[in-house]
Design an enzyme around this catalytic site. Structure first.
Site, PDB file in Angstrom:
ATOM      1  N   HIS A   1     -10.714   6.833   1.943  1.00 23.66           N
ATOM      2  CA  HIS A   1      -9.331   6.729   1.455  1.00 23.66           C
ATOM      3  C   HIS A   1      -9.253   5.707   0.322  1.00 23.66           C
ATOM      4  O   HIS A   1     -10.091   4.807   0.226  1.00 23.66           O
ATOM      5  CB  HIS A   1      -8.389   6.310   2.596  1.00 23.66           C
ATOM      6  CG  HIS A   1      -8.654   4.920   3.095  1.00 23.66           C
ATOM      7  ND1 HIS A   1      -9.668   4.625   3.989  1.00 23.66           N
ATOM      8  CD2 HIS A   1      -8.084   3.724   2.792  1.00 23.66           C
ATOM      9  CE1 HIS A   1      -9.690   3.326   4.231  1.00 23.66           C
ATOM     10  NE2 HIS A   1      -8.743   2.746   3.515  1.00 23.66           N
TER      11      HIS A   1
ATOM     12  N   CYS B   1      -2.194  -3.224   7.452  1.00 21.42           N
ATOM     13  CA  CYS B   1      -2.000  -4.035   6.250  1.00 21.42           C
ATOM     14  C   CYS B   1      -0.667  -4.776   6.221  1.00 21.42           C
ATOM     15  O   CYS B   1      -0.588  -5.901   5.738  1.00 21.42           O
ATOM     16  CB  CYS B   1      -2.198  -3.168   5.012  1.00 21.42           C
ATOM     17  SG  CYS B   1      -3.938  -2.661   4.875  1.00 21.42           S
TER      18      CYS B   1
ATOM     19  N   ASP C   1      -4.613  -0.802  -1.836  1.00 20.21           N
ATOM     20  CA  ASP C   1      -5.922  -0.662  -1.202  1.00 20.21           C
ATOM     21  C   ASP C   1      -6.819  -0.010  -2.258  1.00 20.21           C
ATOM     22  O   ASP C   1      -6.466   1.044  -2.810  1.00 20.21           O
ATOM     23  CB  ASP C   1      -5.753   0.245   0.029  1.00 20.21           C
ATOM     24  CG  ASP C   1      -6.674  -0.130   1.183  1.00 20.21           C
ATOM     25  OD1 ASP C   1      -6.988  -1.326   1.343  1.00 20.21           O
ATOM     26  OD2 ASP C   1      -7.067   0.780   1.943  1.00 20.21           O
TER      27      ASP C   1
ATOM     28  N   HIS D   1     -10.713   0.739  -2.797  1.00 14.75           N
ATOM     29  CA  HIS D   1     -12.091   0.692  -2.314  1.00 14.75           C
ATOM     30  C   HIS D   1     -13.080   1.380  -3.259  1.00 14.75           C
ATOM     31  O   HIS D   1     -12.792   2.460  -3.773  1.00 14.75           O
ATOM     32  CB  HIS D   1     -12.202   1.423  -0.969  1.00 14.75           C
ATOM     33  CG  HIS D   1     -11.366   0.831   0.127  1.00 14.75           C
ATOM     34  ND1 HIS D   1     -11.453  -0.483   0.513  1.00 14.75           N
ATOM     35  CD2 HIS D   1     -10.436   1.400   0.951  1.00 14.75           C
ATOM     36  CE1 HIS D   1     -10.616  -0.699   1.519  1.00 14.75           C
ATOM     37  NE2 HIS D   1      -9.976   0.420   1.802  1.00 14.75           N
TER      38      HIS D   1
ATOM     39  N   ASP E   1       0.792  -1.243   0.000  1.00  9.11           N
ATOM     40  CA  ASP E   1       0.000   0.000   0.000  1.00  9.11           C
ATOM     41  C   ASP E   1       0.826   1.297   0.000  1.00  9.11           C
ATOM     42  O   ASP E   1       0.569   2.201   0.809  1.00  9.11           O
ATOM     43  CB  ASP E   1      -0.969   0.009   1.195  1.00  9.11           C
ATOM     44  CG  ASP E   1      -1.985  -1.128   1.143  1.00  9.11           C
ATOM     45  OD1 ASP E   1      -1.927  -1.934   0.194  1.00  9.11           O
ATOM     46  OD2 ASP E   1      -2.826  -1.214   2.050  1.00  9.11           O
TER      47      ASP E   1
ATOM     48  N   LYS F   1      -7.065  -4.923  -3.213  1.00  6.17           N
ATOM     49  CA  LYS F   1      -7.864  -5.494  -2.118  1.00  6.17           C
ATOM     50  C   LYS F   1      -8.817  -4.452  -1.569  1.00  6.17           C
ATOM     51  O   LYS F   1      -8.636  -3.258  -1.808  1.00  6.17           O
ATOM     52  CB  LYS F   1      -6.928  -5.999  -1.012  1.00  6.17           C
ATOM     53  CG  LYS F   1      -6.064  -4.892  -0.435  1.00  6.17           C
ATOM     54  CD  LYS F   1      -4.961  -5.429   0.434  1.00  6.17           C
ATOM     55  CE  LYS F   1      -4.104  -4.306   0.971  1.00  6.17           C
ATOM     56  NZ  LYS F   1      -4.832  -3.308   1.782  1.00  6.17           N
TER      57      LYS F   1
HETATM   58  C1  VGL Z   1      -4.878   0.347   5.745  1.00  6.63           C
HETATM   59  C2  VGL Z   1      -6.500   1.115   7.167  1.00  6.63           C
HETATM   60  C3  VGL Z   1      -7.442   1.025   6.172  1.00  6.63           C
HETATM   61  C4  VGL Z   1      -3.430  -0.023   5.535  1.00  6.63           C
HETATM   62  C5  VGL Z   1      -5.819   0.249   4.745  1.00  6.63           C
HETATM   63  O1  VGL Z   1      -2.956   0.011   4.384  1.00  6.63           O
HETATM   64  O2  VGL Z   1      -2.754  -0.356   6.531  1.00  6.63           O
HETATM   65  N1  VGL Z   1      -5.240   0.769   6.956  1.00  6.63           N
HETATM   66  N2  VGL Z   1      -7.091   0.587   4.960  1.00  6.63           N
HETATM   67 ZN    ZN Z   2      -8.486   0.697   3.384  1.00  6.39          ZN
END
Ligand code: VGL
Ligand code: ZN
Length: 205
Positions: A81, A151, A46, A48, A8, A106
């Site tokens: 995010h 993550c 990430d 979404h 990420d 993901k």
């Molecule tokens: C993450 C919170 C929500 C991460 C991703 O990449 O650690 N943390 N989504």
């Molecule tokens: Zn996330």
């Protein structure tokens, strides 16, 4: 065969991002230097939909940091995010993305979050990462990125559980630390579960 997993390394987790992780930008140059030392480079992203259930803004009267039940699982609510196709979801611009062999996205299912690059939080669906690594003959998996306490942690624990020799490149991770010691505890948990904690200087002289 050794794989490096970049977890990420996206704008929203770096300086100025919606879910900014302190010091996140410091990791990018380490990642760029490390990539030449591995047989295979994987990046997780990430990714979404805008109506994702992990966003506080998608629930009545909820604020980031609160915990709800989402489809039977405890879910921390986050600021909006890494929305698909947005700037925040893109990899940090100075990351050398041309060196990435494969990207695993993901968090695409609105009903369930996905911290690990391998499985969703309910461990119902696989991203295919484990099978991909095995098909490529990978035995050793090295992990860096954001965030240590979410993550990165769950990706490392799943890598170990999937039978890979798993290494956390500790100086190339940064945590959210909702509670002050979350990253420290995450690293301890990884260590206790058989993840080797190493430093990038093992590769960079
Ligand atoms: C993450 C919170 C929500 C991460 C991703 O990449 O650690 N943390 N989504
Ligand atoms: Zn996330």
């Amino acid at each position: 065969m050794k794989a490096l997993i970049l977890v990420d390394l996206q704008n929203d987790f770096c300086e100025g991002g919606a879910l900014e992780v302190k010091g996140g930008d410091e990791i990018i140059s380490i990642a760029n230097k490390l990539m030449d030392h591995f047989d295979l480079i994987i990046a997780t992203q990430d990714w979404h939909p805008a109506n994702h259930g992990s966003f506080a803004a998608n629930h009545y009267w909820r604020k980031p940091g609160q915990v709800i039940e989402l489809n039977g699982l405890q879910q921390i609510l986050w600021p909006i995010h890494c929305v698909q196709e947005s700037f925040g979801a893109e990899f940090r611009p100075h990351l050398l993305t041309e060196k990435i062999d494969e990207i695993f996205q993901k968090g695409t299912d609105i009903k369930i979050d996905s911290y690990s690059g391998f499985f969703d939080n309910g461990r119902k669906k696989s991203t295919g990462l484990s099978e991909f690594l095995k098909k490529k003959g990978i035995k050793d998996v090295y992990i860096l990125g954001l965030a240590t306490d979410y993550c990165v942690k769950f990706t490392a624990l799943d890598a170990k559980e999937q039978g890979f020799n798993t290494y956390l490149i500790e100086d190339a991770t940064r945590g959210v630390n909702i509670n002050e010691n979350d990253s420290k505890e995450a690293i301890l948990e990884m260590k206790n579960k058989g993840v080797s904690i190493i430093h990038s200087k093992l590769f960079l002289k």
